[in-house]
Design a protein around this motif. Structure first.
Motif, PDB file in Angstrom:
ATOM      1  N   TRP A  50       0.974  -1.137   0.187  1.00 58.19           N
ATOM      2  CA  TRP A  50      -0.164   0.315   0.003  1.00 58.19           C
ATOM      3  C   TRP A  50       0.931   1.339  -0.105  1.00 58.19           C
ATOM      4  CZ3 TRP A  50      -0.126   3.921   3.744  1.00 58.19           C
ATOM      5  CH2 TRP A  50      -1.141   4.779   3.677  1.00 58.19           C
ATOM      6  N   SER A  51       0.549   2.233  -0.702  1.00 56.22           N
ATOM      7  CA  SER A  51       1.291   3.497  -0.753  1.00 56.22           C
ATOM      8  C   SER A  51       0.485   4.567  -1.031  1.00 56.22           C
ATOM      9  CB  SER A  51       2.581   3.185  -2.040  1.00 56.22           C
ATOM     10  OG  SER A  51       1.818   3.506  -3.189  1.00 56.22           O
ATOM     11  N   GLU A  57       1.824  19.473  -1.122  1.00 52.80           N
ATOM     12  CA  GLU A  57       1.037  19.537  -0.146  1.00 52.80           C
ATOM     13  C   GLU A  57       0.215  20.708  -0.008  1.00 52.80           C
ATOM     14  OE1 GLU A  57       3.680  18.828   3.256  1.00 52.80           O
ATOM     15  OE2 GLU A  57       2.663  17.168   3.409  1.00 52.80           O
ATOM     16  N   SER A  58       0.573  21.956  -0.902  1.00 53.07           N
ATOM     17  CA  SER A  58      -0.038  23.153  -1.055  1.00 53.07           C
ATOM     18  C   SER A  58      -1.446  23.072  -1.733  1.00 53.07           C
ATOM     19  CB  SER A  58       0.782  24.353  -1.747  1.00 53.07           C
ATOM     20  OG  SER A  58       0.818  23.939  -2.949  1.00 53.07           O
ATOM     21  N   ILE A  59      -1.761  21.825  -2.510  1.00 53.22           N
ATOM     22  CA  ILE A  59      -2.899  21.432  -3.234  1.00 53.22           C
ATOM     23  C   ILE A  59      -3.799  20.670  -2.498  1.00 53.22           C
ATOM     24  CG2 ILE A  59      -4.197  20.554  -5.367  1.00 53.22           C
ATOM     25  CD1 ILE A  59      -1.378  20.731  -6.698  1.00 53.22           C
ATOM     26  N   ASN A  60      -4.939  21.002  -1.873  1.00 50.71           N
ATOM     27  CA  ASN A  60      -5.895  20.371  -1.207  1.00 50.71           C
ATOM     28  C   ASN A  60      -6.257  19.142  -1.317  1.00 50.71           C
ATOM     29  OD1 ASN A  60      -5.764  22.267   0.892  1.00 50.71           O
ATOM     30  ND2 ASN A  60      -7.581  23.407   0.228  1.00 50.71           N
ATOM     31  N   ASN A  61      -6.236  18.001  -0.740  1.00 48.95           N
ATOM     32  CA  ASN A  61      -6.650  16.638  -1.104  1.00 48.95           C
ATOM     33  C   ASN A  61      -6.054  16.028  -2.598  1.00 48.95           C
ATOM     34  OD1 ASN A  61      -8.546  16.751   1.307  1.00 48.95           O
ATOM     35  ND2 ASN A  61      -9.937  17.941  -0.103  1.00 48.95           N
ATOM     36  N   ALA A  62      -4.535  16.549  -2.723  1.00 53.28           N
ATOM     37  CA  ALA A  62      -4.154  15.862  -3.758  1.00 53.28           C
ATOM     38  C   ALA A  62      -3.414  14.613  -3.250  1.00 53.28           C
ATOM     39  CB  ALA A  62      -3.056  16.919  -4.276  1.00 53.28           C
ATOM     40  N   ASP A  63      -3.902  13.439  -3.570  1.00 54.82           N
ATOM     41  CA  ASP A  63      -3.316  12.278  -3.184  1.00 54.82           C
ATOM     42  C   ASP A  63      -3.273  11.196  -4.398  1.00 54.82           C
ATOM     43  OD1 ASP A  63      -3.469  12.964  -0.421  1.00 54.82           O
ATOM     44  OD2 ASP A  63      -5.408  12.522  -0.302  1.00 54.82           O
ATOM     45  N   TRP A  64      -2.102  10.375  -4.412  1.00 54.72           N
ATOM     46  CA  TRP A  64      -2.096   9.338  -5.366  1.00 54.72           C
ATOM     47  C   TRP A  64      -2.007   8.202  -4.441  1.00 54.72           C
ATOM     48  CZ3 TRP A  64       2.104  11.162  -9.250  1.00 54.72           C
ATOM     49  CH2 TRP A  64       1.666  12.193  -9.711  1.00 54.72           C
ATOM     50  N   THR A  65      -2.959   7.083  -4.476  1.00 51.75           N
ATOM     51  CA  THR A  65      -2.750   5.826  -3.670  1.00 51.75           C
ATOM     52  C   THR A  65      -2.607   4.637  -4.821  1.00 51.75           C
ATOM     53  OG1 THR A  65      -4.839   5.638  -3.823  1.00 51.75           O
ATOM     54  CG2 THR A  65      -4.220   6.858  -1.971  1.00 51.75           C
ATOM     55  N   GLU A  66      -1.954   3.573  -4.137  1.00 54.23           N
ATOM     56  CA  GLU A  66      -1.845   2.391  -4.703  1.00 54.23           C
ATOM     57  C   GLU A  66      -2.028   1.264  -3.827  1.00 54.23           C
ATOM     58  OE1 GLU A  66       1.807  -0.634  -6.470  1.00 54.23           O
ATOM     59  OE2 GLU A  66       1.946   1.521  -6.694  1.00 54.23           O
ATOM     60  N   LEU A  67      -2.901   0.148  -4.245  1.00 52.54           N
ATOM     61  CA  LEU A  67      -2.876  -1.193  -3.380  1.00 52.54           C
ATOM     62  C   LEU A  67      -2.622  -2.093  -4.337  1.00 52.54           C
ATOM     63  CD1 LEU A  67      -3.729  -2.553  -0.936  1.00 52.54           C
ATOM     64  CD2 LEU A  67      -6.015  -2.670  -1.678  1.00 52.54           C
ATOM     65  N   THR A  68      -1.524  -3.141  -3.799  1.00 48.72           N
ATOM     66  CA  THR A  68      -1.117  -4.201  -4.954  1.00 48.72           C
ATOM     67  C   THR A  68      -1.031  -5.444  -4.131  1.00 48.72           C
ATOM     68  OG1 THR A  68       0.315  -2.576  -5.927  1.00 48.72           O
ATOM     69  CG2 THR A  68       0.928  -4.949  -6.280  1.00 48.72           C
ATOM     70  N   ILE A  69      -1.522  -6.514  -4.779  1.00 51.38           N
ATOM     71  CA  ILE A  69      -1.520  -7.797  -4.140  1.00 51.38           C
ATOM     72  C   ILE A  69      -0.402  -8.473  -5.259  1.00 51.38           C
ATOM     73  CG2 ILE A  69      -3.475  -8.823  -5.633  1.00 51.38           C
ATOM     74  CD1 ILE A  69      -3.991 -10.430  -3.029  1.00 51.38           C
ATOM     75  N   ALA A  70       0.295  -9.462  -4.574  1.00 46.48           N
ATOM     76  CA  ALA A  70       1.490 -10.001  -5.365  1.00 46.48           C
ATOM     77  C   ALA A  70       1.590 -11.569  -5.031  1.00 46.48           C
ATOM     78  CB  ALA A  70       2.532  -9.254  -5.279  1.00 46.48           C
ATOM     79  N   ALA A  84       3.893 -12.205 -10.106  1.00 44.23           N
ATOM     80  CA  ALA A  84       2.673 -11.734 -10.734  1.00 44.23           C
ATOM     81  C   ALA A  84       2.071 -10.643  -9.651  1.00 44.23           C
ATOM     82  CB  ALA A  84       1.817 -12.763 -11.142  1.00 44.23           C
ATOM     83  N   GLU A  85       1.674  -9.621 -10.312  1.00 45.91           N
ATOM     84  CA  GLU A  85       0.798  -8.600  -9.392  1.00 45.91           C
ATOM     85  C   GLU A  85      -0.260  -8.067 -10.040  1.00 45.91           C
ATOM     86  OE1 GLU A  85       4.208  -6.264  -8.161  1.00 45.91           O
ATOM     87  OE2 GLU A  85       3.442  -4.439  -9.486  1.00 45.91           O
ATOM     88  N   TYR A  86      -1.142  -7.403  -9.288  1.00 43.87           N
ATOM     89  CA  TYR A  86      -2.264  -6.847  -9.557  1.00 43.87           C
ATOM     90  C   TYR A  86      -2.290  -5.566  -8.773  1.00 43.87           C
ATOM     91  CZ  TYR A  86      -7.079  -5.324 -10.661  1.00 43.87           C
ATOM     92  OH  TYR A  86      -8.166  -4.315 -11.160  1.00 43.87           O
ATOM     93  N   ALA A  87      -2.440  -4.294  -9.354  1.00 43.52           N
ATOM     94  CA  ALA A  87      -2.598  -2.947  -8.725  1.00 43.52           C
ATOM     95  C   ALA A  87      -3.552  -2.291  -8.825  1.00 43.52           C
ATOM     96  CB  ALA A  87      -1.211  -2.369  -8.918  1.00 43.52           C
ATOM     97  N   LEU A  88      -4.284  -1.439  -7.905  1.00 45.04           N
ATOM     98  CA  LEU A  88      -5.191  -0.587  -8.231  1.00 45.04           C
ATOM     99  C   LEU A  88      -4.831   1.075  -7.874  1.00 45.04           C
ATOM    100  CD1 LEU A  88      -7.900  -2.428  -6.189  1.00 45.04           C
ATOM    101  CD2 LEU A  88      -7.948  -2.178  -8.754  1.00 45.04           C
ATOM    102  N   PHE A  89      -4.905   1.886  -8.754  1.00 42.07           N
ATOM    103  CA  PHE A  89      -4.539   3.115  -8.275  1.00 42.07           C
ATOM    104  C   PHE A  89      -5.707   4.225  -8.472  1.00 42.07           C
ATOM    105  CE2 PHE A  89      -1.390   0.695 -10.987  1.00 42.07           C
ATOM    106  CZ  PHE A  89      -0.269   1.165 -10.439  1.00 42.07           C
TER     107      PHE A  89
END
Length: 111
Positions: A50-51, A57-70, A84-89
């Motif tokens: 998870w990342s 940080e000056s832009i409100n709510n600017a987030d990039w996230t990733e969840l990967t299972i491998a 082998a992996e699958y990621a959601l961004f």
């Protein structure tokens, strides 16, 4: 296994004198289920990563996230393994939002 990194960076633009602060974190866990469940083969490791990344940080709510299972199969330790992996961004800020996924297959061989 457990691995984690936290990053905080402050970047000064020498031309405009603007400063941008970035923030990021990821955590990754891996487990060999064959160590406790006999039906799982010993060379198989399952992992979850998870990342989160805030590009400015000056832009409100600017987030990039990733969840990967491998899943990784170790043929000869770390010298020969197949992952082998699958990621959601997701990437979002106050005005925009985007999401997607990725499949990846990687064979690592060391010699």
């Amino acid at each position: 296994s457990w691995e984690q990194e936290f990053h905080w960076k402050s970047i000064e633009n020498k031309t405009t004198a603007e400063e941008t602060e970035l923030l990021g974190n990821y955590a990754m866990v891996g487990y060999f289920p064959g160590q406790v469940i006999e039906t799982f083969p010993d060379p198989l490791m399952l992992g979850l990563r998870w990342s989160i990344f805030e590009p400015d940080e000056s832009i409100n709510n600017a987030d990039w996230t990733e969840l990967t299972i491998a899943g990784t199969w170790f043929f000869a330790g770390h010298d020969n393994k197949l992952t082998a992996e699958y990621a959601l961004f997701t990437a979002k800020d106050d005005l925009n939002s985007a999401s997607g996924s990725r499949y990846r297959l990687q064979w690592d061989i060391q010699f």
